[in-house]
Write a protein that holds these residues in place. Structure first.
Motif, PDB file in Angstrom:
ATOM      1  N   THR A 276      10.481   3.078  12.426  1.00  0.00           N
ATOM      2  CA  THR A 276      10.963   2.605  13.511  1.00  0.00           C
ATOM      3  C   THR A 276      10.339   1.804  14.363  1.00  0.00           C
ATOM      4  OG1 THR A 276      10.945   4.638  15.065  1.00  0.00           O
ATOM      5  CG2 THR A 276      12.959   4.529  13.675  1.00  0.00           C
ATOM      6  N   GLN A 277       9.004   1.935  14.348  1.00  0.00           N
ATOM      7  CA  GLN A 277       8.196   1.039  15.392  1.00  0.00           C
ATOM      8  C   GLN A 277       7.541   0.041  14.574  1.00  0.00           C
ATOM      9  OE1 GLN A 277       5.233   3.565  17.245  1.00  0.00           O
ATOM     10  NE2 GLN A 277       6.773   4.446  18.675  1.00  0.00           N
ATOM     11  N   GLY A 278       7.837  -0.202  13.218  1.00  0.00           N
ATOM     12  CA  GLY A 278       7.220  -1.142  12.373  1.00  0.00           C
ATOM     13  C   GLY A 278       8.119  -2.429  12.409  1.00  0.00           C
ATOM     14  N   THR A 279       7.928  -3.423  11.846  1.00  0.00           N
ATOM     15  CA  THR A 279       8.357  -4.793  12.049  1.00  0.00           C
ATOM     16  C   THR A 279       8.554  -5.116  10.699  1.00  0.00           C
ATOM     17  OG1 THR A 279       6.189  -5.820  11.712  1.00  0.00           O
ATOM     18  CG2 THR A 279       6.992  -5.592  13.960  1.00  0.00           C
ATOM     19  N   ALA A 280       9.819  -5.831  10.672  1.00  0.00           N
ATOM     20  CA  ALA A 280      10.180  -6.443   9.060  1.00  0.00           C
ATOM     21  C   ALA A 280       9.121  -7.261   8.562  1.00  0.00           C
ATOM     22  CB  ALA A 280      11.552  -6.817   9.275  1.00  0.00           C
ATOM     23  N   PHE A 281       9.199  -7.343   7.340  1.00  0.00           N
ATOM     24  CA  PHE A 281       8.366  -8.460   6.653  1.00  0.00           C
ATOM     25  C   PHE A 281       8.757  -9.870   6.722  1.00  0.00           C
ATOM     26  CE2 PHE A 281       6.566  -4.364   4.810  1.00  0.00           C
ATOM     27  CZ  PHE A 281       4.991  -4.698   4.780  1.00  0.00           C
ATOM     28  N   THR A 282       7.888 -10.820   6.862  1.00  0.00           N
ATOM     29  CA  THR A 282       8.572 -12.119   6.724  1.00  0.00           C
ATOM     30  C   THR A 282       7.961 -12.962   5.730  1.00  0.00           C
ATOM     31  OG1 THR A 282       7.257 -12.768   8.349  1.00  0.00           O
ATOM     32  CG2 THR A 282       9.195 -12.273   9.039  1.00  0.00           C
ATOM     33  N   PRO A 283       8.557 -13.994   5.077  1.00  0.00           N
ATOM     34  CA  PRO A 283       9.737 -14.506   5.298  1.00  0.00           C
ATOM     35  C   PRO A 283      11.041 -13.479   4.811  1.00  0.00           C
ATOM     36  CG  PRO A 283       8.829 -15.646   3.453  1.00  0.00           C
ATOM     37  CD  PRO A 283       7.890 -14.768   4.034  1.00  0.00           C
ATOM     38  N   ARG A 284      10.514 -12.665   3.890  1.00  0.00           N
ATOM     39  CA  ARG A 284      11.668 -11.774   3.206  1.00  0.00           C
ATOM     40  C   ARG A 284      11.386 -10.498   3.394  1.00  0.00           C
ATOM     41  NH1 ARG A 284       9.615 -14.267  -1.252  1.00  0.00           N
ATOM     42  NH2 ARG A 284       9.562 -12.141  -2.426  1.00  0.00           N
ATOM     43  N   ALA A 285      12.518  -9.664   4.284  1.00  0.00           N
ATOM     44  CA  ALA A 285      12.211  -8.372   4.469  1.00  0.00           C
ATOM     45  C   ALA A 285      12.083  -7.436   3.406  1.00  0.00           C
ATOM     46  CB  ALA A 285      13.456  -7.817   5.300  1.00  0.00           C
ATOM     47  N   THR A 286      12.547  -7.845   2.044  1.00  0.00           N
ATOM     48  CA  THR A 286      12.288  -7.054   0.918  1.00  0.00           C
ATOM     49  C   THR A 286      10.945  -7.206   0.192  1.00  0.00           C
ATOM     50  OG1 THR A 286      13.292  -9.086  -0.180  1.00  0.00           O
ATOM     51  CG2 THR A 286      14.965  -7.217   0.526  1.00  0.00           C
ATOM     52  N   SER A 287       9.922  -8.092   0.656  1.00  0.00           N
ATOM     53  CA  SER A 287       8.779  -8.215  -0.026  1.00  0.00           C
ATOM     54  C   SER A 287       7.855  -7.937   1.012  1.00  0.00           C
ATOM     55  CB  SER A 287       8.438  -9.585  -0.668  1.00  0.00           C
ATOM     56  OG  SER A 287       7.390  -9.730  -1.065  1.00  0.00           O
ATOM     57  N   THR A 288       6.526  -7.249   0.668  1.00  0.00           N
ATOM     58  CA  THR A 288       5.327  -7.024   1.488  1.00  0.00           C
ATOM     59  C   THR A 288       4.541  -8.294   1.813  1.00  0.00           C
ATOM     60  OG1 THR A 288       3.917  -6.544  -0.242  1.00  0.00           O
ATOM     61  CG2 THR A 288       5.498  -4.612   0.785  1.00  0.00           C
ATOM     62  N   GLY A 289       4.779  -9.450   0.936  1.00  0.00           N
ATOM     63  CA  GLY A 289       3.614 -10.443   0.698  1.00  0.00           C
ATOM     64  C   GLY A 289       2.656  -9.986   0.485  1.00  0.00           C
ATOM     65  N   PRO A 290       1.523 -10.798   0.355  1.00  0.00           N
ATOM     66  CA  PRO A 290       0.132 -10.431  -0.232  1.00  0.00           C
ATOM     67  C   PRO A 290      -0.267  -9.272   0.460  1.00  0.00           C
ATOM     68  CG  PRO A 290       0.071 -12.808   0.497  1.00  0.00           C
ATOM     69  CD  PRO A 290       1.373 -12.284   0.963  1.00  0.00           C
ATOM     70  N   LEU A 291      -0.837  -8.258  -0.248  1.00  0.00           N
ATOM     71  CA  LEU A 291      -1.520  -6.999   0.014  1.00  0.00           C
ATOM     72  C   LEU A 291      -2.820  -6.825   0.212  1.00  0.00           C
ATOM     73  CD1 LEU A 291       1.194  -4.686  -1.816  1.00  0.00           C
ATOM     74  CD2 LEU A 291       0.957  -4.771   0.645  1.00  0.00           C
ATOM     75  N   VAL A 292      -3.426  -6.303   1.258  1.00  0.00           N
ATOM     76  CA  VAL A 292      -4.921  -6.125   1.163  1.00  0.00           C
ATOM     77  C   VAL A 292      -5.201  -4.647   1.219  1.00  0.00           C
ATOM     78  CG1 VAL A 292      -5.480  -8.124   2.420  1.00  0.00           C
ATOM     79  CG2 VAL A 292      -4.766  -5.920   3.946  1.00  0.00           C
ATOM     80  N   LYS A 293      -6.258  -4.182   0.923  1.00  0.00           N
ATOM     81  CA  LYS A 293      -6.708  -2.664   0.833  1.00  0.00           C
ATOM     82  C   LYS A 293      -6.873  -2.065   2.153  1.00  0.00           C
ATOM     83  CE  LYS A 293     -10.866  -0.016  -0.828  1.00  0.00           C
ATOM     84  NZ  LYS A 293     -12.041  -0.001  -1.669  1.00  0.00           N
ATOM     85  N   GLY A 294      -6.424  -1.105   2.322  1.00  0.00           N
ATOM     86  CA  GLY A 294      -6.260  -0.394   3.701  1.00  0.00           C
ATOM     87  C   GLY A 294      -4.970  -0.676   4.351  1.00  0.00           C
ATOM     88  N   GLN A 295      -3.914  -1.440   3.930  1.00  0.00           N
ATOM     89  CA  GLN A 295      -2.877  -1.617   4.418  1.00  0.00           C
ATOM     90  C   GLN A 295      -1.744  -0.464   4.419  1.00  0.00           C
ATOM     91  OE1 GLN A 295      -1.105  -5.575   3.467  1.00  0.00           O
ATOM     92  NE2 GLN A 295       0.846  -5.240   4.350  1.00  0.00           N
ATOM     93  N   VAL A 296      -1.371  -0.199   5.607  1.00  0.00           N
ATOM     94  CA  VAL A 296      -0.175   0.947   5.387  1.00  0.00           C
ATOM     95  C   VAL A 296       1.458   0.354   5.690  1.00  0.00           C
ATOM     96  CG1 VAL A 296       0.614   3.028   6.637  1.00  0.00           C
ATOM     97  CG2 VAL A 296      -1.774   2.389   6.301  1.00  0.00           C
TER      98      VAL A 296
END
Length: 332
Positions: A276-296
């Motif tokens: 609930t405190q997180g934010t939607a991904f942009t530009p598409r809420a259905t994709s994380t975009g490029p990921l990095v190690k340690g990302q949650v």
């Protein structure tokens, strides 16, 4: 990798042995007729090596990787179908365990079909099939029975099975957790489709036409078109171009959690708060975009049995089969 065809009271031991010997002498025809292995039809074998498993195993970690090599050969009728199924008992998703084993025994096993392939239906003369199958085992405690079956043109079948058992020491904790690799989908056998609650990872051939598997997929490894950077997309992401009858409406959000705070987030309420405190991904809420190690990443699986959870990108593997190693925590 898939290789398609090229053209009640106990009897003392010595008494039992003597009885079987006499019975065979007296009724040889009866015993031969009842022995299915002597009937004509496809022969299916599991081939063993240092890599490939043929014997039943007790596994020590969730989502363990097991490799199997199967060979099927027909006698007097071409092979027409190859199937792989896995029966999970109890069900593969996490459950709140009852207090008695009798209650557990009432839980019916559940079977997923991982491969159902018709072999050259027009003018088929295939008599041999070889297949290499790398599977990801269950993440919950229980038994899974993998069956490899070949069917010939006369409808006769041959089958071999492999039993895998896994017991978790933490089966009663408040959340379910596992670590699993998700592979880039550039090969038909790469395991790229993740069902978050069960922790099952499907290859492309297991979701190509099998609606039951499609319906539980939450996330898919999706490399970016220009850079090839790893991303995760929900089944609703239009970039995937999935023509499935059911696409699971899982929600994902970006969080400010780190690997350290992920490790201390261990309750259903905390998972809900992170989402609930997180934010939607942009530009598409259905994709994380490029990921990095340690990302949650926080997620919510769809109703009616909605669950909250977190995903830690534990590692990004760029050699061999490119993969994301994900640590998942999901409320029960």
């Amino acid at each position: 990798m898939l290789f398609l065809p090229t053209n009640q009271a106990q009897i003392p031991t010595f008494v039992a042995m003597r009885f079987r010997f006499l019975a065979l002498l007296l009724f040889p025809t009866l015993f031969t007729a009842c022995e299915p292995g002597l009937e004509s039809g496809p022969r299916v074998d599991l081939i063993g090596s240092s890599r490939f498993s043929t014997a039943d195993r007790r596994l020590t970690k969730p989502a363990d990787t097991v490799a199997v090599k199967m060979f099927a050969e027909a006698d007097d009728s071409p092979l027409t179908r190859l199937t792989i199924t896995a029966e999970y008992g109890p069900v593969p998703e996490p459950i709140v365990y009852p207090s008695t084993t009798a209650e557990i025994d009432k839980l019916p096993p559940f079977t997923y079909t991982y491969l159902d392939s018709v072999l050259n239906p027009a003018g088929n003369t295939t008599t041999q099939v070889a297949l290499q199958h790398v599977l990801s085992s269950r993440t919950t405690s229980g038994l899974e029975v993998w069956r490899y079956q070949a069917t010939d043109e006369k409808g006769r079948t041959g089958v071999r099975s492999l039993r895998l058992r896994f017991s978790r020491p933490d089966s009663t904790q408040a959340y379910h957790s596992y670590t699993v690799p998700v592979q880039i989908p550039n090969a038909f056998a790469n395991r790229s489709f993740l069902a978050l609650r069960e922790g099952l990872v499907f290859p492309k051939f297991s979701v190509h036409k099998l609606a039951a598997n499609q319906a539980i997929v939450d996330l898919v490894y999706l490399p970016q078109r220009r850079t090839g950077a790893p991303t995760l997309a929900t089944a609703l992401d239009d970039t995937l171009n999935l023509k499935w009858s059911t696409r699971r409406a899982t929600l994902i959000r970006s969080t400010s959690l780190t690997a350290a705070t992920f490790a201390t987030t261990a309750t259903a309420a905390a998972f809900t708060t992170a989402f609930t405190q997180g934010t939607a991904f942009t530009p598409r809420a259905t994709s994380t975009g490029p990921l990095v190690k340690g990302q949650v990443i926080a997620f919510q699986t769809p109703a009616p049995d909605s669950k909250y959870g977190l995903i830690l990108v534990q590692d990004i593997i760029t050699t061999g089969i490119r993969s994301l190693v994900l640590e998942v925590r999901i409320s029960r």
